[in-house]
Design a protein around this motif. Structure first.
Motif, PDB file in Angstrom:
ATOM      1  N   ASP A  26       0.948  -1.105   0.132  1.00 55.37           N
ATOM      2  CA  ASP A  26      -0.066  -0.036   0.055  1.00 55.37           C
ATOM      3  C   ASP A  26       0.914   1.230  -0.079  1.00 55.37           C
ATOM      4  O   ASP A  26       1.628   1.351   0.988  1.00 55.37           O
ATOM      5  N   ILE A  27       0.870   2.088  -1.060  1.00 56.28           N
ATOM      6  CA  ILE A  27       1.741   3.281  -1.243  1.00 56.28           C
ATOM      7  C   ILE A  27       1.066   4.349  -2.353  1.00 56.28           C
ATOM      8  O   ILE A  27       0.517   3.813  -3.126  1.00 56.28           O
ATOM      9  N   ASP A  28       1.402   5.451  -1.936  1.00 55.98           N
ATOM     10  CA  ASP A  28       0.829   6.524  -2.703  1.00 55.98           C
ATOM     11  C   ASP A  28       2.093   7.220  -3.693  1.00 55.98           C
ATOM     12  O   ASP A  28       3.196   7.279  -2.784  1.00 55.98           O
ATOM     13  N   VAL A  29       2.262   7.620  -4.840  1.00 55.80           N
ATOM     14  CA  VAL A  29       3.250   8.407  -5.305  1.00 55.80           C
ATOM     15  C   VAL A  29       2.600   9.584  -5.704  1.00 55.80           C
ATOM     16  O   VAL A  29       1.433   9.754  -6.371  1.00 55.80           O
ATOM     17  N   VAL A  34      10.239  11.870  -5.770  1.00 51.88           N
ATOM     18  CA  VAL A  34      11.299  11.124  -6.439  1.00 51.88           C
ATOM     19  C   VAL A  34      11.554   9.801  -5.425  1.00 51.88           C
ATOM     20  O   VAL A  34      12.295  10.061  -4.352  1.00 51.88           O
ATOM     21  N   MET A  35      10.784   8.831  -5.773  1.00 45.32           N
ATOM     22  CA  MET A  35      10.721   7.822  -4.733  1.00 45.32           C
ATOM     23  C   MET A  35      11.733   7.042  -5.213  1.00 45.32           C
ATOM     24  O   MET A  35      11.906   6.301  -6.515  1.00 45.32           O
ATOM     25  N   VAL A  36      12.666   6.167  -4.129  1.00 46.28           N
ATOM     26  CA  VAL A  36      13.646   5.460  -4.496  1.00 46.28           C
ATOM     27  C   VAL A  36      13.435   4.217  -3.817  1.00 46.28           C
ATOM     28  O   VAL A  36      13.283   4.505  -2.488  1.00 46.28           O
ATOM     29  N   VAL A  37      13.433   2.938  -4.314  1.00 47.16           N
ATOM     30  CA  VAL A  37      13.104   1.568  -3.767  1.00 47.16           C
ATOM     31  C   VAL A  37      14.455   1.078  -3.661  1.00 47.16           C
ATOM     32  O   VAL A  37      15.204   0.584  -4.513  1.00 47.16           O
ATOM     33  N   ILE A  38      14.572   0.520  -2.449  1.00 49.33           N
ATOM     34  CA  ILE A  38      15.865  -0.268  -2.141  1.00 49.33           C
ATOM     35  C   ILE A  38      15.718  -1.329  -1.267  1.00 49.33           C
ATOM     36  O   ILE A  38      14.437  -1.555  -0.813  1.00 49.33           O
ATOM     37  N   GLY A 208      16.630  11.248  -3.665  1.00 50.70           N
ATOM     38  CA  GLY A 208      15.184  10.862  -3.232  1.00 50.70           C
ATOM     39  C   GLY A 208      14.507  11.825  -2.377  1.00 50.70           C
ATOM     40  O   GLY A 208      15.202  12.194  -1.517  1.00 50.70           O
ATOM     41  N   SER A 209      13.173  11.919  -2.792  1.00 48.96           N
ATOM     42  CA  SER A 209      12.289  12.564  -1.902  1.00 48.96           C
ATOM     43  C   SER A 209      11.998  11.640  -0.701  1.00 48.96           C
ATOM     44  O   SER A 209      11.481  11.878   0.305  1.00 48.96           O
ATOM     45  N   ARG A 210      11.599  10.439  -1.168  1.00 49.96           N
ATOM     46  CA  ARG A 210      11.172   9.280  -0.367  1.00 49.96           C
ATOM     47  C   ARG A 210      12.020   8.041  -0.521  1.00 49.96           C
ATOM     48  O   ARG A 210      12.441   7.753  -1.623  1.00 49.96           O
ATOM     49  N   VAL A 211      12.391   7.480   0.473  1.00 50.18           N
ATOM     50  CA  VAL A 211      13.272   6.013   0.165  1.00 50.18           C
ATOM     51  C   VAL A 211      12.205   4.905   0.733  1.00 50.18           C
ATOM     52  O   VAL A 211      11.646   4.891   1.967  1.00 50.18           O
ATOM     53  N   GLN A 222       9.509   3.271   5.110  1.00 48.12           N
ATOM     54  CA  GLN A 222       9.732   4.211   4.409  1.00 48.12           C
ATOM     55  C   GLN A 222       9.880   5.547   4.946  1.00 48.12           C
ATOM     56  O   GLN A 222       9.453   5.739   6.329  1.00 48.12           O
ATOM     57  N   GLY A 223      10.646   6.531   4.427  1.00 47.66           N
ATOM     58  CA  GLY A 223      10.670   7.781   5.063  1.00 47.66           C
ATOM     59  C   GLY A 223      11.521   8.585   4.150  1.00 47.66           C
ATOM     60  O   GLY A 223      11.977   8.344   3.111  1.00 47.66           O
TER      61      GLY A 223
END
Length: 245
Positions: A26-29, A34-38, A208-211, A222-223
């Motif tokens: 569950d997530i919103d963009v 600039v969402m970075v997924v690690i 990233g604005s969010r990771v 996330q944060g």
């Protein structure tokens, strides 16, 4: 902030449910995010990214893009995909076409843009990434980093609302990574909405604005980059960062 993508209860199961590649996301963009997924290999990062434009068809859940549930039946998926630029690990350029032809084929054929206008836009974007002098070259004549920059420009030629990057530097020689990340930094500064799966922790931290940290098909934490890298809460994230930083 305006939501551009809403992901609700996203699941992707293989082998009759035995393998849970995604296990309830569950997530919103938001626009200009600039969402970075690690996360570790096999954590579901690429499956999540590829689900956003339904290159992976979810087992359950919804993906709402600009107000339309694109997982619903009878949705014109190609219309929505035109608004999502996708850049892969491997460049997928047509080897028998020049760089200019690679860039203009989709705008001309899919969006019915005037060929002259399509070429003008492609050349302007090539200039922006420092490759205008390669306009007549063929992919085989380019380095890996140059090919990936062309792949990014190809996506931008469709004037997307959001750009999806699936580990865009992982197939590159180390000295070519920087030139691709520079283009991505420039896009982020220009306000492009981006979702990026990457192993480049420096990029995640700086741009990233969010990771988002994923493991086992779930979002563990996330944060902001500061929260994720400097103040991790979960033991799993602390363990991951101790290995990659």
């Amino acid at each position: 902030m305006e939501k551009i993508i809403e992901v609700k209860g996203l699941k992707k199961h293989y082998n009759k449910g035995k393998i849970r590649a995604l296990d309830g996301i569950d997530i919103d963009v938001y626009r200009k995010d600039v969402m970075v997924v690690i996360g570790p290999s096999g954590s579901g990062k690429s499956t999540f990214l590829r689900s956003l434009n339904l290159l992976e068809i979810p087992s359950e859940g919804q993906i709402i893009f600009e107000g339309t549930d694109i997982t619903a039946q009878k949705v014109d998926l190609n219309l929505h995909r035109q608004k999502m630029g996708m850049v892969f690990q491997h460049f997928n350029l047509f080897p028998h076409k020049t760089i200019l032809e690679n860039l203009t084929i989709a705008p001309i054929k899919v969006k019915k843009i005037d060929p002259g206008l399509a070429e003008e836009k492609a050349k302007a974007l090539l200039d922006r990434v420092g490759l205008l002098d390669r306009v007549g070259a063929y992919p085989a004549q380019l380095s890996g980093g140059q090919k990936q920059r062309v792949a990014i420009v190809r996506a931008l030629c469709m004037e997307p609302e959001v750009m999806l990057f699936d580990e865009p530097t992982s197939a590159l020689d180390p000295e070519m990574v920087g030139e691709v990340l520079d283009v991505m930094r420039s896009l982020a500064r220009g306000g492009m909405t981006m979702v990026t799966v990457t192993h480049e922790m420096g990029f995640a931290r700086e741009v990233g604005s969010r990771v988002i940290f994923m493991d086992g098909g779930r979002i563990v934490e996330q944060g902001t980059p500061d929260e994720i890298f400097n103040h991790p809460k979960s033991d799993r994230l602390k363990d991951f960062l101790s290995k990659v930083l």
